[in-house]
Scaffold this motif. Structure first.
Motif, PDB file in Angstrom:
ATOM      1  N   ASP A   1       3.801   2.076  -6.814  1.00 60.34           N
ATOM      2  CA  ASP A   1       3.988   0.627  -6.733  1.00 60.34           C
ATOM      3  C   ASP A   1       5.477   0.315  -6.611  1.00 60.34           C
TER       4      ASP A   1
ATOM      5  N   SER B   1      -3.893  -2.165  -5.621  1.00 58.22           N
ATOM      6  CA  SER B   1      -4.865  -1.095  -5.839  1.00 58.22           C
ATOM      7  C   SER B   1      -6.295  -1.536  -5.565  1.00 58.22           C
TER       8      SER B   1
ATOM      9  N   LEU C   1      -2.970   5.545 -11.310  1.00 67.16           N
ATOM     10  CA  LEU C   1      -3.658   6.011 -10.110  1.00 67.16           C
ATOM     11  C   LEU C   1      -2.656   6.679  -9.173  1.00 67.16           C
TER      12      LEU C   1
ATOM     13  N   GLY D   1      -0.772   1.638 -10.023  1.00 70.86           N
ATOM     14  CA  GLY D   1      -0.525   2.654  -9.016  1.00 70.86           C
ATOM     15  C   GLY D   1       0.810   3.327  -9.263  1.00 70.86           C
TER      16      GLY D   1
ATOM     17  N   VAL E   1      -1.219   5.522  -5.123  1.00 73.01           N
ATOM     18  CA  VAL E   1      -1.655   4.138  -4.934  1.00 73.01           C
ATOM     19  C   VAL E   1      -0.472   3.195  -5.130  1.00 73.01           C
TER      20      VAL E   1
ATOM     21  N   PHE F   1       0.833  -1.192   0.000  1.00 71.50           N
ATOM     22  CA  PHE F   1       0.000   0.000   0.000  1.00 71.50           C
ATOM     23  C   PHE F   1       0.874   1.249   0.000  1.00 71.50           C
TER      24      PHE F   1
ATOM     25  N   GLN G   1      -6.427  -1.083  -1.762  1.00 72.28           N
ATOM     26  CA  GLN G   1      -6.154   0.253  -1.248  1.00 72.28           C
ATOM     27  C   GLN G   1      -7.190   1.267  -1.727  1.00 72.28           C
ATOM     28  N   ALA G   2      -7.582   1.170  -2.981  1.00 67.96           N
ATOM     29  CA  ALA G   2      -8.450   2.186  -3.573  1.00 67.96           C
ATOM     30  C   ALA G   2      -9.600   1.571  -4.367  1.00 67.96           C
TER      31      ALA G   2
ATOM     32  N   ARG H   1     -11.881   3.776  -6.439  1.00 67.02           N
ATOM     33  CA  ARG H   1     -11.387   4.281  -7.712  1.00 67.02           C
ATOM     34  C   ARG H   1     -11.234   3.163  -8.737  1.00 67.02           C
TER      35      ARG H   1
END
Length: 293
Positions: free
Chosen positions: A235, A265, A258, A232, A261, A174, A268-269, A272
């Motif tokens: 990453d 992902s 993203l 992300g 992120v 994350f 975490q999100a 989105r």
């Protein structure tokens, strides 16, 4: 647990493969999770109920992960790819859209290359199988993959405590706050308890002594279905530039970056990621342009 979630077990010569199912009607989607301490619910807990409103959804536990235990022998690239065929055939699906994360992203890309008639649409989140490393780094990774002390014993020690799991997840997977972080840690702890920690057979076999054994980049131009790659920008495992370049090799593919992120992902999100995937699978516009989110 997700409302209406079903479980099916496929009997294979090496053991059993577990598949979650949800949704009663609509286009077909198969979700492919990542490696190591991941499983179908860990990656797709938030996506399954979103897609199940208008899709028939299956989510595969890879061999030796989740409920796909026991399993004898190695879960190699060829065997994992065949698992996708086994699942599609078992449920009588001539084709489906594939959504894959990390290891699952690599296998989704590979399946679209080798079985173009069976993939309707393709989503790959931070996919593996598109990476290469400098010589010294490559040899270090190969040595890690060869020695159980490095790819299983030491990770097992690191994941021995809940604090160790939380520390790893926060730093490696994350890149910001996660609404259900404590649940993620609990789910990983349960996976570690059931199957141990460490890299997967697929990860260990994908790297050779001098080059990657699984490098899909030379064949990405063969992918004929609509494709979306999600990445992300923070990453630590898959550099965003590699995913952007991979998207550029797939005809007409769309790339979504993203901001803020990390690697995971979908956890975490999800607020989105899930709308992006749902809109794409519903046949949203494909213009091949990079997007920032």
């Amino acid at each position: 647990m997700i409302d209406g979630l079903r479980s099916t077990y496929l009997t294979c010569p090496e053991g059993r493969v577990h598949v979650y199912g949800a949704g009663e009607r609509g286009p077909r989607v198969l979700l492919l999770s990542g490696a190591g301490v991941d499983n179908a619910l860990l990656s797709w807990r938030h996506l399954i109920p979103v897609l199940a409103r208008e899709h028939r959804v299956l989510a595969l536990d890879w061999p030796k992960q989740g409920r796909s235990r026991p399993w004898t022998g190695r879960a190699t690239h060829a065997r994992m790819t065949r698992c996708v065929t086994d699942v599609l055939d078992h449920f009588g699906w001539p084709s489906a859209s594939l959504v894959g994360l990390s290891q699952g992203g690599a296998l989704a890309l590979a399946y679209a290359i080798d079985h173009p008639g069976r993939v309707d649409r393709l989503v790959a989140l931070a996919p593996a199988g598109i990476l290469s490393f400098p010589p010294v780094v490559h040899q270090a990774l190969w040595l890690t993959a060869k020695l159980p002390l490095l790819h299983r014993t030491l990770p097992g020690m690191m994941f021995r405590s809940r604090e160790g799991i939380a520390r790893f997840v926060r730093r490696a997977l994350f890149a910001g706050p996660v609404a259900d972080f404590e649940d993620v840690v609990d789910e990983i702890a349960a996976e570690v308890h059931d199957g141990g920690a460490g890299s997967s057979d697929w990860q260990n076999a994908s790297i050779g002594p001098f080059r990657m054994r699984v490098d899909l980049r030379p064949r990405l131009s063969e992918i004929a279905c609509p494709a979306l790659l999600i990445q992300g920008d923070r990453d630590l495992g898959v550099p965003p530039a590699r995913t952007r370049a991979a998207a550029g090799l797939i005809p007409g593919a769309r790339f979504e970056l993203l901001k803020g992120v990390g690697h995971w992902s979908s956890r975490q999100a999800p607020q989105r990621v899930n709308p992006l995937i749902a809109a794409f699978l519903a046949g949203g516009p494909m213009d091949g342009r990079d997007r920032l989110g």
